[in-house]
Write a protein that holds these residues in place. Structure first.
Motif, PDB file in Angstrom:
ATOM      1  N   UNK A 241      12.114  -6.043 -11.954  1.00 47.49           N
ATOM      2  CA  UNK A 241      12.778  -6.322 -10.669  1.00 47.49           C
ATOM      3  C   UNK A 241      13.150  -7.800 -10.624  1.00 47.49           C
ATOM      4  N   UNK A 242      14.394  -8.088 -10.219  1.00 49.27           N
ATOM      5  CA  UNK A 242      14.861  -9.471 -10.138  1.00 49.27           C
ATOM      6  C   UNK A 242      14.353 -10.172  -8.880  1.00 49.27           C
ATOM      7  N   UNK A 243      14.425 -11.498  -8.909  1.00 51.94           N
ATOM      8  CA  UNK A 243      13.916 -12.320  -7.811  1.00 51.94           C
ATOM      9  C   UNK A 243      14.704 -12.086  -6.518  1.00 51.94           C
ATOM     10  N   UNK A 244      14.045 -12.300  -5.409  1.00 52.46           N
ATOM     11  CA  UNK A 244      14.625 -12.176  -4.068  1.00 52.46           C
ATOM     12  C   UNK A 244      15.048 -10.756  -3.709  1.00 52.46           C
ATOM     13  N   UNK A 245      14.626  -9.818  -4.472  1.00 53.50           N
ATOM     14  CA  UNK A 245      14.808  -8.424  -4.059  1.00 53.50           C
ATOM     15  C   UNK A 245      13.690  -8.084  -3.075  1.00 53.50           C
ATOM     16  N   UNK A 246      14.030  -7.252  -2.089  1.00 53.65           N
ATOM     17  CA  UNK A 246      13.041  -6.847  -1.086  1.00 53.65           C
ATOM     18  C   UNK A 246      12.815  -5.340  -1.215  1.00 53.65           C
ATOM     19  N   UNK A 247      11.558  -4.955  -1.355  1.00 56.49           N
ATOM     20  CA  UNK A 247      11.223  -3.536  -1.463  1.00 56.49           C
ATOM     21  C   UNK A 247      10.574  -3.103  -0.144  1.00 56.49           C
ATOM     22  N   UNK A 248      11.207  -2.153   0.523  1.00 50.75           N
ATOM     23  CA  UNK A 248      10.697  -1.680   1.812  1.00 50.75           C
ATOM     24  C   UNK A 248       9.715  -0.523   1.613  1.00 50.75           C
ATOM     25  N   UNK A 249       8.913  -0.220   2.636  1.00 52.15           N
ATOM     26  CA  UNK A 249       7.841   0.779   2.490  1.00 52.15           C
ATOM     27  C   UNK A 249       8.330   2.159   2.054  1.00 52.15           C
ATOM     28  N   UNK A 250       7.418   2.884   1.447  1.00 51.40           N
ATOM     29  CA  UNK A 250       7.698   4.262   1.058  1.00 51.40           C
ATOM     30  C   UNK A 250       8.602   4.368  -0.157  1.00 51.40           C
ATOM     31  N   UNK A 251       8.643   3.337  -0.968  1.00 52.05           N
ATOM     32  CA  UNK A 251       9.552   3.341  -2.115  1.00 52.05           C
ATOM     33  C   UNK A 251       8.796   3.587  -3.420  1.00 52.05           C
ATOM     34  N   UNK A 252       9.411   4.397  -4.298  1.00 48.21           N
ATOM     35  CA  UNK A 252       8.858   4.678  -5.617  1.00 48.21           C
ATOM     36  C   UNK A 252       9.861   4.213  -6.664  1.00 48.21           C
ATOM     37  N   UNK A 253       9.425   3.387  -7.568  1.00 45.26           N
ATOM     38  CA  UNK A 253      10.294   2.922  -8.660  1.00 45.26           C
ATOM     39  C   UNK A 253       9.645   3.376  -9.956  1.00 45.26           C
ATOM     40  N   UNK A 254      10.354   4.230 -10.697  1.00 43.31           N
ATOM     41  CA  UNK A 254       9.708   4.873 -11.839  1.00 43.31           C
ATOM     42  C   UNK A 254      10.457   4.665 -13.147  1.00 43.31           C
ATOM     43  N   UNK A 255       9.742   5.019 -14.213  1.00 37.52           N
ATOM     44  CA  UNK A 255      10.336   5.034 -15.546  1.00 37.52           C
ATOM     45  C   UNK A 255      10.801   3.653 -15.955  1.00 37.52           C
ATOM     46  N   UNK A 256      11.977   3.609 -16.580  1.00 39.98           N
ATOM     47  CA  UNK A 256      12.520   2.332 -17.047  1.00 39.98           C
ATOM     48  C   UNK A 256      13.547   1.803 -16.056  1.00 39.98           C
ATOM     49  N   UNK A 257      13.222   1.851 -14.800  1.00 42.64           N
ATOM     50  CA  UNK A 257      14.135   1.344 -13.775  1.00 42.64           C
ATOM     51  C   UNK A 257      14.242  -0.173 -13.887  1.00 42.64           C
ATOM     52  N   UNK A 258      15.483  -0.675 -13.780  1.00 45.59           N
ATOM     53  CA  UNK A 258      15.727  -2.116 -13.840  1.00 45.59           C
ATOM     54  C   UNK A 258      16.493  -2.500 -12.576  1.00 45.59           C
TER      55      UNK A 258
ATOM     56  N   UNK B 245       0.815  -1.216   0.000  1.00 42.24           N
ATOM     57  CA  UNK B 245       0.000   0.000   0.000  1.00 42.24           C
ATOM     58  C   UNK B 245       0.850   1.269   0.000  1.00 42.24           C
ATOM     59  N   UNK B 246       2.080   1.190   0.487  1.00 43.18           N
ATOM     60  CA  UNK B 246       2.915   2.395   0.490  1.00 43.18           C
ATOM     61  C   UNK B 246       4.041   2.302  -0.541  1.00 43.18           C
ATOM     62  N   UNK B 247       3.880   1.422  -1.501  1.00 42.04           N
ATOM     63  CA  UNK B 247       4.910   1.229  -2.524  1.00 42.04           C
ATOM     64  C   UNK B 247       4.314   1.571  -3.876  1.00 42.04           C
ATOM     65  N   UNK B 248       5.072   2.303  -4.677  1.00 38.26           N
ATOM     66  CA  UNK B 248       4.580   2.722  -5.989  1.00 38.26           C
ATOM     67  C   UNK B 248       5.568   2.257  -7.041  1.00 38.26           C
ATOM     68  N   UNK B 249       5.120   1.399  -7.933  1.00 36.49           N
ATOM     69  CA  UNK B 249       6.006   0.872  -8.980  1.00 36.49           C
ATOM     70  C   UNK B 249       5.349   1.108 -10.333  1.00 36.49           C
TER      71      UNK B 249
END
Ligand code: UD1
Ligand code: CA
Length: 467
Positions: free
Chosen positions: A268-285, A258-262
Motif C-alpha cells: 500500500x502506498x503512502x497517504x492512502x486511507x483504509x476505512x473500516x470493514x475492508x479486506x485486502x487480499x492476495x497480491x493486491x497493490x 480491528x475491523x480491517x484485514x490485510x
C-alpha cells in the motif's frame, strides 16, 4: 560459518480436524510453512531441507524450488523427523537452524538474534524460548544453575513442578550440525507419547558436557505453535496486527485496525486511507493517496494513485489513477480501468477494458468488452455477451455514447463518436459518428387514460360482486 536449515512439516495436524495439511493452513493469506520459509530465507542459509510426510506432494508443490526435501514416511516424532535430513546434511560442518512449520509468527530478527548468540558463544545448541502466562501444551525449559539449559520436558511428561515453569520451547533452535546428528542417534521413544523427541537432544548434549543456551524472545506471539483452530485464530490476530502496524509505519492511515484485514502479500502506498470493514487480499497493490473502503473486498487488485473504491468487491482487476469505483460495484477478473474513469453503483464489470475517462455510472453489466476513451454508458445499459454456450465481445469506440437501458447484443461494435439512443436493442454494428435507434415508436392516444382506468375499475367491481 556455513548455515543450514531444517523445517519440520511432516505432521498431519489431527487437532486441526481438517482436510488441509496443517502447515498449509493460511495465516493472513499465506500458508504457515510459507511464513516460516520467509524467515529461513532471511537467514541466508546455504541449504534448506523441508521434512515432508502428510501431504508431502501438496507441501512440495507449494514450496517448489525453495528447498530440498526429505520424506518422513511415518511420523514418529520431531527427533525422527530431523533424522530424515541426515542423508542430505549429516556430513556438513556448520550451524543448522531447526524450525517447525507450524510457528508462523517467529520473526527473522529473532532468529538472527538467536544465531548471533549461538555463534559467538560457541554453544552446541541454542533454543529460542518465551515466557508465557499460560504455558499449557508447550515443552518446558528447565534451566541449570549457570543459566544454561539443562533439558526440555514435554507437557505430557512433566512433574507438577516442571509443569509450573513458564519458560517454554518455541520449537526453533540452532545446532552445531555434527553434534545434532550425533545426539539424535541416542534419542529413544521412552516417553508419554512413544515418540522420538527432538527436545531430548538438548538434555543429551548438556549431559555430554556441551553448552546449551537459550534466547528468550520478549514477544509472546512469536511462540505460538498452531496445533488447533483456536491457536490458528490467535496466530491470525497477531499476524494481522503486525501487518497493519507495518503499513501504519509506512505512512498508510488505517481508520479502524480491528475491523480491517490485510493479507501478508499486500502493498500500500503512502497517504492512502483504509476505512473500516475492508479486506485486502492476495497480491493486491494499492497506490498512493487512495481511499479504500468502507466495506470493500479487494483480491489481487492493482490500483494507481488517487483511486477511490467504496463498498465494492474487486478481483484480479486493475484500476487507473484517479478512477472512482462504487459504492456497490463488482469488478470481476479481467477488468482494467484507465485513468479518471467512473464506475458507479450496482455496476458489474467482467473481462472489460475501459480506456481513460470512460464512465459506467449505474446499474450496468459490461462483460467481455473493449471500451475506448471518454465513453459514456448510461444507466441500465448492458452487454448481452452470452448465449448459454459462447461468450461474445462488445467493442465501443472512443467518445461513443450509449443511452440508458440499451442492450448491446454481442458480438457488436459501436464506432467512435456514435450515439445509441436509450432503450435500443442493438444487434448490428453502428458506424462511426452515426446515431442508432432500435426501439418501438411512441404513440399517444388523447384522453385514453380515463377510458382504460374505467375499464379496469369495472372489471374489479364485477369480480368483487361475484365473490
Ligand atoms: C513441539 C515441541 C515442544 C514445543 C512446541 C512448540 C517436541 C517433542 N516438542 O511440540 O517442546 O514447545 O513444538 O510449538 O519437539 N512434525 C514432523 N514429524 C513428526 C512430528 C512432528 O514433521 O513426526 C512436525 C509437525 O508437522 C510440526 C512440528 O514438527 O510442524 C512440531 O510438531 P508438533 O507435533 O506440532 O509438536 P508439538 O507437540 O507442538
Ligand atoms: Ca506444534
Amino acid at each position: 560459518m556455513k548455515k543450514m536449515a531444517i523445517v519440520l512439516a511432516a505432521g498431519q495436524g489431527k487437532r486441526m480436524k481438517s482436510k488441509l495439511y496443517k502447515v498449509l493452513h493460511p495465516v493472513c493469506g499465506k500458508p504457515m510453512v510459507g511464513h516460516v520459509m520467509d524467515v529461513v530465507e532471511a537467514s541466508a542459509c546455504e541449504r534448506t531441507v523441508v521434512i515432508v510426510g502428510h501431504g508431502a506432494e501438496a507441501v512440495q508443490s507449494y514450496l517448489g524450488e525453495r528447498a530440498e526435501y526429505a520424506l518422513q514416511a511415518q511420523q514418529q516424532g520431531t527427533g525422527h523427523a530431523v533424522l530424515q535430513a541426515e542423508p542430505l546434511l549429516g556430513a556438513e560442518e556448520g550451524t543448522t537452524i531447526v524450525i517447525c512449520g507450524d510457528t508462523p509468527l517467529v520473526t527473522a530478527a529473532t532468529v538472527q538474534a538467536m544465531l548471533t548468540i549461538h555463534e559467538t558463544s560457541g554453544a552446541a545448541a541454542t533454543v529460542l524460548t518465551a515466557e508465557l502466562g499460560d504455558p499449557t501444551g508447550y515443552g518446558r525449559v528447565i534451566r541449570g544453575s549457570d543459566d544454561g539449559v539443562q533439558r526440555i520436558v514435554e507437557q505430557k511428561d512433566c512433574t507438577p513442578a516442571e509443569g509450573a515453569v513458564k519458560e517454554i520451547n518455541t520449537g526453533t533452535y540452532c545446532f552445531d550440525n555434527k553434534k545434532l546428528f550425533q545426539a539424535l542417534a541416542q534419542v529413544t521413544n521412552e516417553n508419554a507419547q512413544g515418540e522420538y523427541y527432538l527436545t531430548d537432544v538438548i538434555g543429551i548434549l548438556q549431559r555430554g558436557g556441551e553448552r546449551v543456551l537459550a534466547h528468550c524472545t520478549g514477544d509472546e506471539a512469536e511462540a505460538i505453535g498452531v496445533n488447533d483452530r483456536i491457536a490458528l485464530s490467535e496466530a491470525e490476530r497477531f499476524m494481522k496486527e503486525r501487518i497493519i502496524r507495518g503499513h501504519l509505519v509506512n505512512g498508510v492511515t488505517v481508520i479502524d485496525p480491528s475491523s480491517t484485514y490485510i493479507e501478508a502479500g499486500v502493498t500500500i502506498g503512502a497517504d492512502t486511507v483504509i476505512y473500516p470493514g475492508t479486506l485486502l487480499r492476495g497480491n493486491t497493490v494499492i497506490g498512493e493517496d487512495n481511499i479504500i473502503g468502507p466495506q470493500s473486498d479487494l483480491t489481487d487488485t492493482v490500483t494507481g494513485n488517487g483511486v477511490c473504491i467504496k463498498h465494492s468487491v474487486t478481483d484480479r482487476s486493475e484500476v487507473g489513477d484517479e478512477t472512482t469505483v462504487g459504492p456497490y460495484a463488482n469488478l470481476r477478473p479481467g477488468t482494467k480501468l484507465g485513468r479518471k474513469c467512473k464506475v458507479g453503483d450496482f455496476v458489474e464489470l467482467k473481462n472489460a477494458v475501459l480506456d481513460d475517462g470512460s464512465k459506467v455510472s449505474h446499474l450496468s453489466y459490461v462483460g467481455d468488452a473493449k471500451v475506448g476513451k471518454d465513453v459514456n454508458i448510461g444507466c441500465g445499459a448492458i452487454t448481452v455477451n452470452y448465449d448459454g454456450y459462447n461468450k461474445a465481445v462488445t467493442e465501443i469506440g472512443d467518445g461513443a455514447f450509449v443511452g440508458s437501458n440499451v442492450n448491446l447484443i454481442a458480438p457488436v461494435r459501436i464506432g467512435d463518436g456514435a450515439y445509441v439512443v436509450a432503450g435500443s436493442t442493438i444487434t448490428q454494428d453502428v458506424p462511426e459518428n452515426d446515431l442508432a435507434i432500435a426501439r418501438e415508436r411512441q404513440v399517444n392516444k388523447p384522453g385514453y387514460a380515463a377510458k382504460i382506468r374505467n375499464r379496469a375499475k369495472l372489471k374489479k367491481e364485477k369480480k368483487d360482486s361475484s365473490s
